[in-house]
Design a protein around this motif. Structure first.
Motif, PDB file in Angstrom:
ATOM      1  N   ASN A  82      19.717  35.764  43.290  1.00  0.00           N
ATOM      2  CA  ASN A  82      19.297  34.274  44.337  1.00  0.00           C
ATOM      3  C   ASN A  82      18.049  34.668  45.194  1.00  0.00           C
ATOM      4  N   HIS A  83      17.237  35.699  45.035  1.00  0.00           N
ATOM      5  CA  HIS A  83      15.896  35.964  45.605  1.00  0.00           C
ATOM      6  C   HIS A  83      14.781  35.666  44.599  1.00  0.00           C
ATOM      7  N   LYS A  84      15.216  35.204  43.177  1.00  0.00           N
ATOM      8  CA  LYS A  84      14.170  34.938  42.417  1.00  0.00           C
ATOM      9  C   LYS A  84      13.728  33.668  42.379  1.00  0.00           C
ATOM     10  N   PHE A  85      12.434  33.172  42.180  1.00  0.00           N
ATOM     11  CA  PHE A  85      11.870  31.670  42.323  1.00  0.00           C
ATOM     12  C   PHE A  85      10.975  31.834  41.271  1.00  0.00           C
ATOM     13  N   SER A  86      10.485  30.619  40.934  1.00  0.00           N
ATOM     14  CA  SER A  86       9.525  29.970  39.626  1.00  0.00           C
ATOM     15  C   SER A  86       8.245  30.024  40.549  1.00  0.00           C
ATOM     16  N   TRP A  95      11.260  36.839  46.276  1.00  0.00           N
ATOM     17  CA  TRP A  95      10.677  36.725  47.489  1.00  0.00           C
ATOM     18  C   TRP A  95      11.221  37.873  48.596  1.00  0.00           C
ATOM     19  N   ASP A  96      12.146  38.745  47.939  1.00  0.00           N
ATOM     20  CA  ASP A  96      12.578  39.821  48.951  1.00  0.00           C
ATOM     21  C   ASP A  96      13.372  40.832  47.857  1.00  0.00           C
ATOM     22  N   ALA A  97      13.421  42.048  48.330  1.00  0.00           N
ATOM     23  CA  ALA A  97      14.010  43.059  47.426  1.00  0.00           C
ATOM     24  C   ALA A  97      15.395  43.471  48.137  1.00  0.00           C
ATOM     25  N   VAL A  98      16.286  44.255  47.330  1.00  0.00           N
ATOM     26  CA  VAL A  98      17.475  44.841  47.976  1.00  0.00           C
ATOM     27  C   VAL A  98      16.939  45.649  49.140  1.00  0.00           C
ATOM     28  N   PRO A  99      17.321  45.621  50.187  1.00  0.00           N
ATOM     29  CA  PRO A  99      17.044  46.626  51.373  1.00  0.00           C
ATOM     30  C   PRO A  99      16.767  48.058  50.993  1.00  0.00           C
ATOM     31  N   GLY A 100      15.853  48.573  51.212  1.00  0.00           N
ATOM     32  CA  GLY A 100      15.509  50.009  51.017  1.00  0.00           C
ATOM     33  C   GLY A 100      15.111  50.324  49.499  1.00  0.00           C
ATOM     34  N   LEU A 126       6.776  48.691  39.532  1.00  0.00           N
ATOM     35  CA  LEU A 126       7.529  47.684  39.325  1.00  0.00           C
ATOM     36  C   LEU A 126       6.609  46.442  39.149  1.00  0.00           C
ATOM     37  N   GLY A 127       5.304  46.480  39.848  1.00  0.00           N
ATOM     38  CA  GLY A 127       4.469  45.367  39.964  1.00  0.00           C
ATOM     39  C   GLY A 127       3.679  45.538  41.066  1.00  0.00           C
ATOM     40  N   HIS A 128       3.344  44.193  41.739  1.00  0.00           N
ATOM     41  CA  HIS A 128       2.686  44.145  43.097  1.00  0.00           C
ATOM     42  C   HIS A 128       3.160  43.022  43.941  1.00  0.00           C
ATOM     43  N   ILE A 129       2.943  43.145  45.108  1.00  0.00           N
ATOM     44  CA  ILE A 129       3.508  42.106  46.184  1.00  0.00           C
ATOM     45  C   ILE A 129       2.333  41.476  47.068  1.00  0.00           C
ATOM     46  N   PHE A 130       2.592  39.927  47.000  1.00  0.00           N
ATOM     47  CA  PHE A 130       1.644  39.133  47.467  1.00  0.00           C
ATOM     48  C   PHE A 130       2.161  38.481  48.533  1.00  0.00           C
ATOM     49  N   LYS A 131       1.333  38.431  49.668  1.00  0.00           N
ATOM     50  CA  LYS A 131       1.891  37.825  50.975  1.00  0.00           C
ATOM     51  C   LYS A 131       1.132  36.492  51.321  1.00  0.00           C
ATOM     52  N   GLY A 132       1.619  35.644  51.983  1.00  0.00           N
ATOM     53  CA  GLY A 132       0.845  34.419  52.683  1.00  0.00           C
ATOM     54  C   GLY A 132       0.241  33.359  51.828  1.00  0.00           C
ATOM     55  N   GLU A 133       0.862  33.378  50.427  1.00  0.00           N
ATOM     56  CA  GLU A 133       0.452  32.570  49.405  1.00  0.00           C
ATOM     57  C   GLU A 133       1.000  30.954  49.561  1.00  0.00           C
ATOM     58  N   ALA A 136       7.342  28.506  49.579  1.00  0.00           N
ATOM     59  CA  ALA A 136       8.426  27.696  50.428  1.00  0.00           C
ATOM     60  C   ALA A 136       9.376  28.733  50.434  1.00  0.00           C
ATOM     61  N   ASN A 137       9.228  30.160  50.428  1.00  0.00           N
ATOM     62  CA  ASN A 137      10.669  30.813  50.585  1.00  0.00           C
ATOM     63  C   ASN A 137      10.722  31.417  52.120  1.00  0.00           C
ATOM     64  N   PRO A 138      11.678  32.241  52.415  1.00  0.00           N
ATOM     65  CA  PRO A 138      12.122  32.542  53.529  1.00  0.00           C
ATOM     66  C   PRO A 138      10.673  33.622  54.410  1.00  0.00           C
ATOM     67  N   LYS A 139      10.191  34.437  53.444  1.00  0.00           N
ATOM     68  CA  LYS A 139       9.352  35.316  53.565  1.00  0.00           C
ATOM     69  C   LYS A 139       7.987  35.064  53.505  1.00  0.00           C
ATOM     70  N   ASP A 140       7.699  34.015  52.585  1.00  0.00           N
ATOM     71  CA  ASP A 140       6.334  33.747  52.268  1.00  0.00           C
ATOM     72  C   ASP A 140       5.753  34.850  51.325  1.00  0.00           C
ATOM     73  N   GLU A 141       6.602  35.388  50.465  1.00  0.00           N
ATOM     74  CA  GLU A 141       5.901  36.604  49.695  1.00  0.00           C
ATOM     75  C   GLU A 141       6.574  36.429  48.484  1.00  0.00           C
ATOM     76  N   ARG A 142       5.722  37.267  47.323  1.00  0.00           N
ATOM     77  CA  ARG A 142       5.801  37.086  45.807  1.00  0.00           C
ATOM     78  C   ARG A 142       6.008  38.515  45.477  1.00  0.00           C
ATOM     79  N   HIS A 143       7.008  38.928  45.155  1.00  0.00           N
ATOM     80  CA  HIS A 143       7.137  40.577  44.419  1.00  0.00           C
ATOM     81  C   HIS A 143       6.835  40.011  42.822  1.00  0.00           C
ATOM     82  N   CYS A 144       5.688  40.142  42.507  1.00  0.00           N
ATOM     83  CA  CYS A 144       5.331  40.100  40.929  1.00  0.00           C
ATOM     84  C   CYS A 144       5.772  41.204  40.152  1.00  0.00           C
ATOM     85  N   VAL A 145       6.724  41.208  39.369  1.00  0.00           N
ATOM     86  CA  VAL A 145       7.514  42.127  38.890  1.00  0.00           C
ATOM     87  C   VAL A 145       7.509  42.192  37.147  1.00  0.00           C
ATOM     88  N   ASN A 146       7.499  43.129  36.391  1.00  0.00           N
ATOM     89  CA  ASN A 146       7.466  43.334  34.912  1.00  0.00           C
ATOM     90  C   ASN A 146       8.813  43.102  34.818  1.00  0.00           C
TER      91      ASN A 146
END
Length: 154
Positions: A82-86, A95-100, A126-133, A136-146
């Protein structure tokens, strides 16, 4: 789900060609042990910091409403479905990972400044994280993951 403790235009491997950093991860294997349990492509991405071609991964358009994506290398839970988005970037985005579960470190390969994300259980790339793009998600982050870095579990 396993009980796993946590400690804390680019299709090849990074320019340094280094394996995943040798830090104090709970799961430790030699290069040969990793090669024995991962496919050559999984090894290239997870252990040599590679990237799969855009729009090629099986989880890019996979959109379940529940479940967890786990690390291919060690089965640690990484991302909730439920944290995955297009993001339309060509790779699965969260937009977020499992804590820790996911660690971040500076990556200046390829002449640009990015933030690499790794599994905190085995150190796999895993990939890279991009912030402030502006997503419209709660953290304005994109974890770009293979896709090859993870498995989906219900």
């Amino acid at each position: 789900m396993p009980n796993i403790p946590f400690l804390g235009a680019l299709f090849g491997s990074s320019s340094s060609g280094n394996m995943a950093d040798d830090q104090n991860y709970p799961v430790k294997k030699t290069e040969g042990e990793w090669q024995a349990v991962l496919s050559p492509e999984q090894f290239r991405i997870l252990r040599q910091k590679g990237t799969e071609p855009p729009n090629s991964g099986k989880y890019n358009t996979h959109s379940p409403s529940s479940g967890v994506y786990t690390c291919t290398g060690c089965s640690a839970p990484l991302y909730k479905a439920n944290h995955k988005f297009s993001s339309h970037c060509g790779w699965p985005a969260f937009w977020d990972a499992v804590p820790g579960a996911v660690g971040q470190r500076d990556d200046s390969s390829f002449g640009m400044k990015r933030t690499e994300i790794v599994c905190n259980n085995c150190g796999g790339h895993l990939g890279h994280i991009f912030k402030g793009e502006g997503y419209a998600n709660p953290k304005d982050e994109r974890h770009c993951v293979n896709s090859l870095d993870k498995r989906y579990m219900r």
